[in-house]
Design an enzyme around this catalytic site. Structure first.
Site, PDB file in Angstrom:
ATOM      1  N   HIS A  94       0.844  -1.192   0.000  1.00 13.07           N
ATOM      2  CA  HIS A  94       0.000   0.000   0.000  1.00 13.07           C
ATOM      3  C   HIS A  94       0.881   1.245   0.000  1.00 13.07           C
ATOM      4  O   HIS A  94       1.877   1.318   0.728  1.00 13.07           O
ATOM      5  CB  HIS A  94      -0.896  -0.007   1.245  1.00 13.07           C
ATOM      6  N   ASN A  95       0.521   2.243  -0.814  1.00  8.29           N
ATOM      7  CA  ASN A  95       1.312   3.485  -0.892  1.00  8.29           C
ATOM      8  C   ASN A  95       2.810   3.168  -0.882  1.00  8.29           C
ATOM      9  O   ASN A  95       3.570   3.634  -0.041  1.00  8.29           O
ATOM     10  CB  ASN A  95       0.954   4.426   0.260  1.00  8.29           C
ATOM     11  N   ASP A 145       0.324   6.900  -6.359  1.00 10.87           N
ATOM     12  CA  ASP A 145      -0.703   7.909  -6.078  1.00 10.87           C
ATOM     13  C   ASP A 145      -0.313   9.135  -6.913  1.00 10.87           C
ATOM     14  O   ASP A 145       0.599   9.872  -6.545  1.00 10.87           O
ATOM     15  CB  ASP A 145      -0.642   8.199  -4.571  1.00 10.87           C
ATOM     16  N   GLU A 194       1.696   0.275  -5.544  1.00 10.20           N
ATOM     17  CA  GLU A 194       0.735   1.353  -5.759  1.00 10.20           C
ATOM     18  C   GLU A 194       1.435   2.673  -6.046  1.00 10.20           C
ATOM     19  O   GLU A 194       2.489   2.961  -5.463  1.00 10.20           O
ATOM     20  CB  GLU A 194      -0.149   1.506  -4.511  1.00 10.20           C
ATOM     21  N   GLU A 244      -3.658   5.113  -8.412  1.00 10.31           N
ATOM     22  CA  GLU A 244      -4.657   6.034  -7.867  1.00 10.31           C
ATOM     23  C   GLU A 244      -4.448   7.351  -8.600  1.00 10.31           C
ATOM     24  O   GLU A 244      -3.474   8.064  -8.365  1.00 10.31           O
ATOM     25  CB  GLU A 244      -4.470   6.191  -6.356  1.00 10.31           C
ATOM     26  N   HIS A 276       1.479  11.365  -1.329  1.00  8.07           N
ATOM     27  CA  HIS A 276       0.199  11.168  -0.654  1.00  8.07           C
ATOM     28  C   HIS A 276      -0.514  12.514  -0.631  1.00  8.07           C
ATOM     29  O   HIS A 276      -0.194  13.386   0.174  1.00  8.07           O
ATOM     30  CB  HIS A 276       0.443  10.641   0.767  1.00  8.07           C
TER      31      HIS A 276
END
Length: 1087
Positions: free
Chosen positions: A605-606, A637, A635, A716, A650
């Site tokens: 994640h991230n 973002d 991932e 994302e 983020h």
């Protein structure tokens, strides 16, 4: 008359000469007349026998000579020394040589420490004639001292740097300088004190042996009988020392054993005799052991580091050391002196500024070496330093990288190749070698004064360091038994004997004697009985037993008898085959041809974050580390960045930003790249074993090769259409054929392809315009308008919590258009909003994937667990952490795996039980990042409810019995002096709700070294195919929370039955050898 006249004339001349001598000595005091006086006096030093006392006792004379020496220092660096300057100072050195060799002045010469003034001259490396003459004359002064064979000379030289300076010249000087320097070393060795000094420690001996070995190699190419004579004499004298003799048996150059120098020595009977005696000395007294007695010193064939150095120019260069720049940022670039220590396992570095503390790190801590600009820091200075001078050391666990810039491409290449060779050597090291190494590492820590001895007080301090709280009387008894020399101290093998008595494995010995017919060995039949009855081996037991004897039995005699001694039995139980983790399950062993949705997939994640979610540092290192740990779903973002370049961070937080194109470049470079360093020749460490001086321990579990199975890039997307096009361009251009942009066969598929089909491919997960069928049929809709991102963490507050103001800004979900170029990059992983399981059954396509926050996933599991499992048998699901986890903490992934969720995204940067479970699940199947789900989770016709496992077909609960027997060398966790671990073991079952359980042993007071429990723990497991077993060791504290000591997690299905060792891991997931648990396991059907 003539005779008389002649006598008078001679006496007159002598009187005139002495008057001249006095005059020249007086003229030394005047700078104007000194040069001529130096020249004239240097000519007379052989003929005037008392010149030395005259010089020494004349006022100001020695000061004048030293002034001549000091005046030359500025011409040394940079090297500008002229022939005239060299001749003048060498005349002064010739007079000092005269003083050094005279019996009346030698002691005073040493007391004044005059040889120390010669250090700068002996340190020079210039090959020009003035410098060579300067070095040679300086060596002449030292040679004049050692020629006298006086004890005080040797005692003095052993307190100085003369030996390393001579070794340096022996390595790189001219033939004449090498000859004089070797002569000096020879004279030091011929003195008993000198020989003992050089052979006292591993570092000293190995340095001498390395240089002599290099000289032999050079002499085989460019023979010199005079130099060879001194080299052979040095070797012969070293062979008079028992420890050096043992080491020389392993590292004496082959050229001295064969006929390489036969022609050179054909007329030199003395050197031939010396060489013959040397070979004879090394052939005598070799001992071979057959023993199961733990008091017998181990003579395991640990390979010699020093002999490896002799054959490797890179390692020789590293031991000499070099100045490199340590880079932390574009503005922080500091020079540091780096060198490999003689143990071949430790790298030492220090600031160039005087007085700064030095630092060290073990080669075993280094996972890989990257060449060139392969880190963000080095990329930031790419315009300043070329790539062939740059490299990065990547450490294990979560430790930051070390970025270095060498002074030249050659130096960088030496360090890159050298460290890779050392890493490869460590990975090829056997369990026995690692244990020997660990023992001697403790000796090194406790031997503060480096004298190779330890008294009882030092032993008591060492026991506390090693987590042992032993009765003093018992400790003294063991100490006395080990002190065979009755010297009141333990040396070398005496310490090994003490350690072996201290660590005698009564627990293993009990098992050994239970199956041994005579209590001394296991016959082939005894071993077969043990393997059948305890380890539950069924097929091919006889061949397996023979293989174990061949692989682990150290005694050749026992091998011939097809028997196993206690030493061999212990080595087997400590090996990977004696581990609780079934070795066959470590390898790639599962069917990889099932649809993608039939696998659990290691997911991050991230991934770009190295720290927390609010102010944490964003870095491409996050992707490199995750991929090397076997992660197959990462991932990004993405947000609009400056100058039309998309950035990754983020959003709406203070986290730092990186460019999207850099992330894609890293994916291209590391998605399928092996993490293991390039193989090199195995280096040896016989010196380390002989001298009981060894490096730090290493990872017992080698880092996995990067998987070749597909990587999913979860996007994302918060970018504008313009920057989405740039993203698509970067993906296409940088990834090339690795990026999957169409179905595998160009046809409309009916299901997801398999990991095997997708090997070497990167799949994009994101929004897509229309369906896959539309794209295949050439139907193109207008660019999609809607919620571009399927995961809006800016608004992510779990349903369990009130929607109050959060740390991150909650904005309206953006209504953006989707670029066709980026849409076309999405094939098998189209992100869609999840409505309900009923809606999915009717409308969802196999290539669609929905993302769930952890709380929503739990809600679905509670309310419709069986439906969720069925949904995941048909298509992919992704679960990610709550937006409240701003500290980058993790949720329990087991709950999601119980429902068949494939992509359970965790914060890889945060250590803890959640990442232990993730590492445990994916430690099987070759660490490839894909684990095949149980059959009852893949079959669309079956119905599995994780809340009610007994309702499924084939329900078969099992009973797991674990007897926790003992622990070995548990790490000390409390740094408080005198603190010793009070260990307890907790066994945890992680699985479906019905299986969740934990049990503990009692705690043992003050014994982290060899605690013994023999405690039995019992568990019932209803869904063993989903269960993970975690062994945790803690330091019990009745007043506060227990301290973590170590853990090991593995799938229930990978457990080997019988007597097994569990090799513990740190909180970071790196090994902490030789810390382990010894257990007995048994799995039976529940009746």
């Amino acid at each position: 008359m003539l005779a008389t006249g002649a006598t008078v004339t001679t006496a007159g001349l002598a009187q005139v000469d002495r008057e001249k001598i006095y005059q020249w000595i007086n003229e030394l005091s005047s700078p104007e007349t000194r040069e001529n006086a130096l020249l004239e006096l240097s000519k007379k030093r052989e003929s005037v026998t008392d010149l030395a006392p005259m010089l020494w006792h004349s006022c100001g004379t020695i000061a004048a000579l030293l002034q001549e020496i000091v005046n030359i220092y500025p011409s040394i660096n940079p090297p500008t020394l002229t022939a005239h300057q060299s001749n003048r100072v060498c005349n002064a050195l010739a007079l000092l040589q005269c003083v050094a060799s005279h019996v009346e002045t030698r002691s005073a010469f040493l007391a004044a420490h005059i040889p120390l003034f010669l250090y700068p001259f002996l340190h020079t490396v210039s090959k020009t004639r003035p410098f060579e003459y300067l070095r040679l004359t300086s060596l002449g002064v030292i040679g004049a001292l050692v020629k006298t064979d006086e004890q005080e000379v040797i005692n003095f030289l052993l307190t100085t740097e003369i030996i390393p300076l001579c070794l340096r010249i022996m390595e790189s000087g001219s033939e004449l300088s090498k000859t004089v320097a070797t002569f000096i070393l020879q004279k030091i060795l011929l003195d008993d004190t000198g020989l003992a000094y050089i052979c006292q420690t591993y570092e000293r001996f190995s340095h001498v042996a390395m240089i002599l070995g290099k000289m032999v190699l050079q002499l085989s190419k460019e023979p010199s009988a005079r130099l060879l004579k001194h080299v052979v004499r040095c070797y012969l004298r070293l062979s008079d020392n028992s420890r050096a003799r043992e080491a020389l048996r392993q590292c004496l150059p082959d050229q001295l054993k064969d006929t390489t120098f036969a022609q050179v020595l054909k007329d030199d009977s003395t050197t031939k005799r010396w060489l013959s005696q040397l070979v004879k000395n090394l052939q005598e007294g070799q001992v071979h052991y057959l023993s199961s007695d733990p008091s017998s010193p181990s003579l395991s064939p640990v390979r010699s580091c020093a002999s490896g150095i002799q054959a490797d120019d890179n390692l020789k260069s590293m031991i000499v050391g070099t100045v490199m720049r340590k880079i932390k940022s574009r503005t922080w670039k500091k020079q540091r002196y780096f060198r490999l220590q003689e143990d071949c396992m430790t790298i030492w570095y220090k600031s160039k500024k005087a007085g700064n503390a030095h630092s060290t790190f073990s080669v075993g801590d280094v996972e890989a070496v990257r060449e060139g600009h392969q880190s963000e820091v080095l990329l930031s200075i790419a315009d300043e330093f070329p790539p062939d001078r740059c490299f990065t050391l990547v450490f294990r666990g979560r430790r930051g990288n070390l970025d270095l810039v060498a002074e030249s491409a050659e130096e960088a290449r030496s360090w890159i190749n050298g460290i890779r060779k050392l890493i490869d050597n460590l990975e090829n090291m056997g369990q026995r070698e690692k244990l020997d190494q660990w023992i001697c590492d403790w000796f090194k820590k406790a031997d503060k004064n480096r004298d190779g001895q330890m008294n009882f007080k030092e032993i008591r301090d060492l026991l506390k360091m090693m987590n042992v709280d032993m009765n003093e009387h018992h400790a003294l008894r063991l100490f006395t038994m080990a002190d065979k020399s009755q010297s009141g101290t333990l040396e070398d093998d005496e310490f090994v004997l003490f350690y072996k008595m201290l660590t005698q494995r009564e627990d293993v010995l009990r098992v050994f004697q239970e199956y041994s017919s005579d209590g001394q060995k296991l016959t082939l039949q005894d071993l077969k009985d043990f393997l059948r009855e305890e380890q539950l081996h069924e097929d091919g037991v006889q061949q397996y037993a023979l293989n174990l004897i061949e692989r682990y039995e150290p005694s050749d005699t026992a091998k011939m008898l097809q028997a196993m001694t206690f030493d061999g039995f212990l080595m087997y139980l400590s090996s990977s085959e004696g581990s609780i983790f079934n070795p066959s399950m470590v390898e790639l062993s599962q069917d990889m041809t099932q649809p993608l949705c039939h696998y659990f997939i290691s997911s991050s994640h991230n991934t770009y974050l190295l720290e927390d979610q609010i102010r944490g540092h964003s870095s491409v290192e996050g992707y490199i580390r995750a991929l090397k740990r076997g992660c197959r779903c990462v991932e990004v973002d993405c947000w609009d960045g400056p100058n039309g370049e998309p950035i990754v961070y983020h959003g709406h937080t203070l986290t730092s930003k990186i460019f999207f194109k850099d992330v894609v470049t890293v994916l291209s470079n590391y998605a399928f790249k092996g993490s293991r360093p390039l193989p090199g020749s195995a280096l040896a460490v016989v010196f380390c074993r002989v001298f009981h001086y060894t490096p730090s321990l290493i990872h017992t579990l080698s880092p996995p090769q990067a998987s070749q199975y597909p990587v999913i890039l979860s996007i994302e997307n918060h970018c504008s259409v313009e920057q989405q096009k740039v993203m698509a361009q970067h993906l296409t251009q940088i990834l090339g054929d690795k990026l999957l942009k169409s179905t595998l066969d160009g046809k409309i598929p009916i299901g997801l392809p398999s990991p095997e089909d997708l090997k070497g491919k990167i799949l994009l997960k994101g929004k897509k315009i229309g369906g896959l069928e539309d794209c295949m049929n050439g139907v193109v809709d207008d660019p999609l308008t809607g919620e571009v991102s399927d995961e809006e963490e800016t608004a992510e507050i779990d349903d369990d919590h009130h929607r109050t103001d959060s740390i991150r800004h909650r904005g309206k979900k953006s209504k953006q258009r989707l670029s066709k170029e980026l849409s076309d990059c999405v094939v098998y992983c189209k992100s869609v909003h999840f409505s309900s399981f009923k809606h999915s059954r009717v409308h969802s396509k196999f290539y669609e994937i929905s993302s769930f926050t952890e709380s929503k996933a739990r809600k679905h599991i509670r309310e419709a667990g069986a439906e969720f499992v069925l949904h995941n048998a048909h298509q992919l699901s992704r679960v990610y952490p709550s937006g409240l986890r701003t500290d980058s903490s993790n949720f329990n992934p087991q709950d999601m795996w119980n429902a068949g969720c494939q992509i359970v995204a965790l914060n890889f940067q945060t250590a803890g039980v959640e990442m232990d479970l993730n590492d445990g699940l994916f430690s099987q199947n070759g660490h490839c990042g894909y684990v095949l789900k149980p059959a009852f989770m893949r079959n669309l016709d079956e119905r599995f409810d994780p809340e009610n496992p007994q309702n499924r077909d084939g329900y078969n609960p099992l009973s797991l019995s674990i007897q926790v027997i003992s622990g070995q060398q548990l790490p000390k966790v409390n740094i408080k002096e005198g603190s010793i671990v009070d260990p307890l073991v907790r066994v945890e079952i992680h699985g479906i709700q019905l299986d969740q359980a934990k049990q503990e042993t009692r705690y043992i007071d003050n014994n982290g070294f060899n605690p013994v429990w023999y405690d039995m723990l019992q568990f019932t497991v209803h869904a063993p195919e989903l269960a993970l077993v975690r062994f945790v060791v803690e330091d019990y504290d009745k007043t506060s929370k227990n301290d973590f000591v170590g853990q090991f997690t593995l799938p229930f299905t990978c457990i080997q039955p019988g007597y097994r060792h569990i090799h513990l891991l740190s909180k970071d997931g790196t090994s902490i050898p030789p810390s382990s648990l010894f257990v007995h396991t048994r799995i039976t059907k529940l009746t």
